[in-house]
Scaffold this motif. Structure first.
Motif, PDB file in Angstrom:
ATOM      1  N   GLU A  36       0.393  -1.174   0.281  1.00 53.60           N
ATOM      2  CA  GLU A  36      -0.265   0.151  -0.460  1.00 53.60           C
ATOM      3  C   GLU A  36       1.038   1.929  -0.130  1.00 53.60           C
ATOM      4  N   ARG A  37       1.831   1.080   0.919  1.00 56.45           N
ATOM      5  CA  ARG A  37       2.812   2.328   0.418  1.00 56.45           C
ATOM      6  C   ARG A  37       3.627   2.683  -0.471  1.00 56.45           C
ATOM      7  N   GLN A  40       0.798   3.831  -3.007  1.00 53.26           N
ATOM      8  CA  GLN A  40       0.381   5.250  -2.756  1.00 53.26           C
ATOM      9  C   GLN A  40       1.432   5.909  -2.753  1.00 53.26           C
ATOM     10  N   LYS A  43       1.402   6.700  -7.038  1.00 52.23           N
ATOM     11  CA  LYS A  43       0.531   7.565  -7.370  1.00 52.23           C
ATOM     12  C   LYS A  43       1.014   9.199  -6.545  1.00 52.23           C
ATOM     13  N   THR A 199      -4.628  11.900  -4.467  1.00 49.79           N
ATOM     14  CA  THR A 199      -4.420  10.294  -3.604  1.00 49.79           C
ATOM     15  C   THR A 199      -4.917   9.512  -3.087  1.00 49.79           C
ATOM     16  N   ARG A 200      -6.147  10.207  -2.530  1.00 48.93           N
ATOM     17  CA  ARG A 200      -6.868   9.596  -1.863  1.00 48.93           C
ATOM     18  C   ARG A 200      -8.578   8.355  -2.194  1.00 48.93           C
TER      19      ARG A 200
END
Length: 270
Positions: A36-37, A40, A43, A199-200
């Motif tokens: 996930e890091r 993220q 992105k 990013t969310r």
């Protein structure tokens, strides 16, 4: 004895199984967090590149108008190579620096104060008409516009700092990747929202994410790394962090230039 030994082995295994499952679960959880890091960070990198292109073009347009130059704007597409992107930025800043240095040398030889004094004396000698004096003052302010831009870009060595920061970024092992290798933007996403808001938003498809993870892990892997995903995420987060100050420098330079342009325009209109 054999039966008892076998029973004892199975009993020990049953007691140990929950601990093993817990350990595997923890490892799996950590792995998912690292993935996930990495996704993220990829992105954020994608949108940082877009933001850098946008503010660089804004600065270039201001510079061209102020200095009467024709420096080409940047064109960034999803298939743009990261190395080409940074080299394009470097070229723009070097062109600006070359113009600034040339104009600065010229100003040093012929000071602005001398130009103002000569212009005003010339008008006084020819006429004491108030309207002509006012017009002369406007011309003086217009001529003072260029040195202000030079002063802004020379302050704190803005262009030099940008060149140095970009040269540092180009040492990271992502230069041969394309922008689309980091993230594929959803056409439904708004282009005018901030990086943090974007990013969310919902990410790419699962297949795209797997491809992204694999490419980034391969490129960002470090020797003797026990967790390739974790080290890749660490390195990409470091790259993203290094891009932040470049954006800030560009945004501050644009704001300062716009404020000075506005101030001189108001002064010359009076």
């Amino acid at each position: 004895m054999v039966a008892k030994s076998t029973f004892s082995f199975h009993l020990d295994y049953c007691f140990a199984l929950p601990c093993w499952n817990f350990f595997v679960g923890e490892m799996s959880s950590e792995s998912e967090k690292d993935k996930e890091r990495l996704i993220q960070a990829a992105k954020i990198f994608f949108f940082h590149v877009q933001d850098l292109a946008s503010v660089t073009n804004t600065l270039t347009e201001l510079f061209n108008r102020s200095m009467n130059t024709q420096i080409l704007l940047m064109a960034v597409k999803n298939n743009s190579n990261i190395k080409d992107f940074f080299e394009q930025m470097l070229k723009i800043f070097k062109e600006m620096q070359s113009v600034v240095d040339a104009r600065h040398d010229k100003i040093q030889k012929e000071s602005l104060c001398s130009k103002v004094a000569m212009a005003m004396c010339s008008v006084f000698q020819k006429s004491t008409n108030v309207e002509e004096l006012h017009q002369s003052a406007k011309e003086v302010f217009k001529s003072a516009h260029t040195p202000v831009i030079i002063s802004v870009l020379n302050s704190s060595n803005i262009l030099g700092s940008l060149e140095s920061s970009l040269s540092h970024l180009m040492k990271f092992p992502i230069m041969n990747l394309q922008l689309s290798d980091f993230y594929t933007e959803d056409t439904k996403e708004q282009s005018d929202v901030t990086t943090s808001e974007r990013t969310r938003s919902p990410g790419s498809s699962k297949t795209t994410m797997i491809d992204t993870l694999k490419k980034l892990q391969d490129v960002l892997k470090t020797e003797d790394s026990k967790n390739p995903t974790e080290s890749a995420a660490d390195l990409l987060e470091q790259i993203v962090k290094a891009m932040g100050p470049i954006l800030e420098i560009l945004q501050k330079a644009i704001k300062t230039m716009e404020m000075n342009i506005s101030a001189f325009k108001k002064a010359s209109d009076k």
